[in-house]
Design an enzyme around this catalytic site. Structure first.
Site, PDB file in Angstrom:
ATOM      1  N   ALA A  46      -1.882 -10.470  -1.909  1.00 21.77           N
ATOM      2  CA  ALA A  46      -1.116  -9.658  -0.887  1.00 21.77           C
ATOM      3  C   ALA A  46      -0.743 -10.573   0.830  1.00 21.77           C
ATOM      4  O   ALA A  46       0.279  -9.569   1.494  1.00 21.77           O
ATOM      5  CB  ALA A  46      -2.067  -8.748  -0.237  1.00 21.77           C
ATOM      6  N   ARG A  87       7.795  -4.199  -3.263  1.00 22.79           N
ATOM      7  CA  ARG A  87       6.116  -4.024  -3.859  1.00 22.79           C
ATOM      8  C   ARG A  87       5.832  -3.517  -3.133  1.00 22.79           C
ATOM      9  O   ARG A  87       5.425  -2.890  -2.187  1.00 22.79           O
ATOM     10  CB  ARG A  87       5.227  -5.301  -4.126  1.00 22.79           C
ATOM     11  CG  ARG A  87       6.142  -6.467  -5.116  1.00 22.79           C
ATOM     12  CD  ARG A  87       4.930  -7.441  -5.509  1.00 22.79           C
ATOM     13  NE  ARG A  87       4.365  -7.135  -6.752  1.00 22.79           N
ATOM     14  CZ  ARG A  87       3.133  -7.512  -6.816  1.00 22.79           C
ATOM     15  NH1 ARG A  87       3.074  -8.900  -6.401  1.00 22.79           N
ATOM     16  NH2 ARG A  87       2.289  -7.112  -8.131  1.00 22.79           N
ATOM     17  N   ASP A 233      -5.657  -5.912  -2.280  1.00 19.88           N
ATOM     18  CA  ASP A 233      -4.363  -5.879  -1.513  1.00 19.88           C
ATOM     19  C   ASP A 233      -4.003  -4.431  -0.802  1.00 19.88           C
ATOM     20  O   ASP A 233      -2.572  -4.910  -0.094  1.00 19.88           O
ATOM     21  CB  ASP A 233      -3.469  -5.349  -3.367  1.00 19.88           C
ATOM     22  CG  ASP A 233      -3.515  -6.877  -4.296  1.00 19.88           C
ATOM     23  OD1 ASP A 233      -4.384  -6.740  -4.746  1.00 19.88           O
ATOM     24  OD2 ASP A 233      -2.152  -7.469  -3.646  1.00 19.88           O
ATOM     25  N   ASN A 243      -6.602  -3.210  -6.245  1.00 15.69           N
ATOM     26  CA  ASN A 243      -6.825  -4.870  -6.330  1.00 15.69           C
ATOM     27  C   ASN A 243      -5.937  -5.037  -7.772  1.00 15.69           C
ATOM     28  O   ASN A 243      -5.962  -3.862  -8.592  1.00 15.69           O
ATOM     29  CB  ASN A 243      -8.183  -5.666  -6.062  1.00 15.69           C
ATOM     30  CG  ASN A 243      -7.793  -7.319  -6.440  1.00 15.69           C
ATOM     31  OD1 ASN A 243      -7.193  -8.063  -5.811  1.00 15.69           O
ATOM     32  ND2 ASN A 243      -8.631  -8.023  -7.174  1.00 15.69           N
TER      33      ASN A 243
HETATM   34  O1  MRU Z   1       0.334  -8.461  -7.901  1.00 17.71           O
HETATM   35  P1  MRU Z   1      -0.213 -10.116  -7.669  1.00 17.71           P
HETATM   36  O2  MRU Z   1      -0.344 -11.297  -8.794  1.00 17.71           O
HETATM   37  O3  MRU Z   1       0.401  -9.810  -6.289  1.00 17.71           O
HETATM   38  O4  MRU Z   1      -1.685  -9.258  -7.116  1.00 17.71           O
HETATM   39  C1  MRU Z   1      -2.648 -10.015  -6.521  1.00 17.71           C
HETATM   40  C2  MRU Z   1      -4.054  -9.325  -5.918  1.00 17.71           C
HETATM   41  O5  MRU Z   1      -4.236  -8.012  -6.910  1.00 17.71           O
HETATM   42  C3  MRU Z   1      -5.168 -10.511  -5.680  1.00 17.71           C
HETATM   43  O6  MRU Z   1      -6.184 -10.598  -5.899  1.00 17.71           O
HETATM   44  C4  MRU Z   1      -4.914  -9.774  -4.306  1.00 17.71           C
HETATM   45  O7  MRU Z   1      -3.460  -9.415  -3.604  1.00 17.71           O
HETATM   46  C5  MRU Z   1      -5.821 -10.546  -3.100  1.00 17.71           C
HETATM   47  S1  MRU Z   1      -5.043 -12.325  -2.144  1.00 17.71           S
HETATM   48  C6  MRU Z   1      -5.656 -12.777  -1.430  1.00 17.71           C
END
Ligand code: MRU
Length: 344
Positions: A46, A87, A233, A243
């Site tokens: 995120a 996204r 997220d 998340n």
């Molecule tokens: O699909 P992604 O890899 O972007 O998902 C990321 C996550 O779910 C992480 O746990 C979240 O962004 C926390 S980042 C510090």
């Protein structure tokens, strides 16, 4: 390691899709490439998405060939929309877009470009500071000898800065001399835990054990885990947290086994405009991500697939939310609001 670096006229990112096999840096020269990099998870997590989008918008602004501020604004609007469509779940992306939109209202194209560059750099610098503070607060919750379960990837790669959220806390606790072991969920379908978190923990020399996602219940139930810490997220105004898919199951397992379940996130991941988790949009991704592992088919081609990239953990399962402004406990609605007030 610099997962995201602004080079003045281009953006350098560490391509996370190539890890851990190859440490490849990609130089992104135009905004369309930045949008694609976010969609393809070359840059992901995120806070990292928010920072990369901010610099990507700057790339777009630098490429607009006009000195007419009206035309410039119109074309910039299209660029904002392209990033907003990249996204849907991580709110850091939308916070970055809104920040650039509201901070930069200059009258000339030159001044607008400068403002966008300065604001993108400010977002990056603020996340750097936020993650350092958050990691210190969170490390206080980690005791010597703790075995910590985490999910997905929340370190430098996911945040674009030196520490991280859950992994930043783990890094800080380790730097404080605590003897800790991290249990890393592999995190299917895209294996952010197996590919990225173990890679970061290996570099940091933090003891870790990789487990497949379906083993988490076994370790929680047999008393081998002292706490679960992971990232977010999007955190709704009432503390419900979106998340990586699989987080909800972990939260229920943690509750059933009386293991504290912590969410770590900077305030840029909190969405006060979304009242509850039910309103958080969940990204549905390509079926190949489930049908394959690293490009190799693991099921018949025509198998029907569902691939939600995130799930929502109800606030009742979360022991605390760790931010750079302090640790938030229940009641979340009131305490999340007060963390944004002065004095924090
Ligand atoms: O699909 P992604 O890899 O972007 O998902 C990321 C996550 O779910 C992480 O746990 C979240 O962004 C926390 S980042 C510090």
């Amino acid at each position: 390691m610099k997962p995201i670096e602004w080079l003045g006229n281009s953006l350098k990112i560490l391509d996370q899709t190539q890890l851990p096999q190859k440490e490849t840096y990609a130089e992104i020269a135009n905004y369309q490439e930045a949008v694609t990099a976010i969609k393809q998870l070359k840059v992901r997590g995120a806070p990292a998405i928010g920072i990369a989008a901010a610099y990507g918008i700057v790339l777009g602004a630098l490429s607009i060939r006009t000195s007419d501020i009206g035309i410039f604004r119109k074309q910039l609007g299209v660029i904002f929309d392209d990033f907003a469509a990249s996204r849907p779940t991580a709110v850091n992306l939308f916070h970055a877009i809104t920040r650039l939109k509201t901070s930069c209202r200059e009258d000339s194209v030159t001044a607008m470009r400068q403002c966008l560059v300065d604001t993108a750099k400010a977002i990056h610098a603020e996340e750097e500071k936020a993650m350092i503070r958050l990691s210190k607060y969170g490390a206080d919750l980690i005791q010597d000898g703790f075995k910590i379960l985490t999910h997905c990837n929340t370190g430098q790669l996911a945040t674009g800065v030196t520490y991280g959220t859950a992994l930043g806390i783990i890094k800080k606790a380790f730097e404080q001399g605590k003897n800790i072991t991290v249990y890393v969920d592999e995190t299917r379908p895209l294996l952010q835990g197996a590919r990225l978190t173990t890679w970061e923990l290996h570099i940091l020399k933090i003891p870790h054990i990789l487990i497949s996602d379906n083993m988490a219940g076994y370790f929680l139930h047999s008393g081998q885990i002292n706490c679960v810490i992971l990232g977010a997220d999007r955190i709704a105004a009432n503390g419900d947290t979106a998340n990586k898919i699989g987080t909800y199951s972990l939260s229920v397992l943690a509750k059933a086994n009386r293991v504290p379940f912590y969410v770590a996130a900077p305030t840029s991941t909190i969405d006060r405009n979304t009242p509850t988790g039910a309103k958080i949009p969940i990204e549905e991704r390509n079926s190949d991500e489930v049908l394959q592992i690293s490009g190799v088919s693991i099921a018949p081609k025509n198998t029907r697939v569902s691939n939600p990239a995130f799930d929502v953990t109800p606030n009742k399962y979360i022991k605390a939310i760790i931010t750079q402004n302090g640790i938030i406990e229940k009641p979340y609605k009131r305490n999340i609001e007060s963390i944004f007030q002065e004095g924090h």
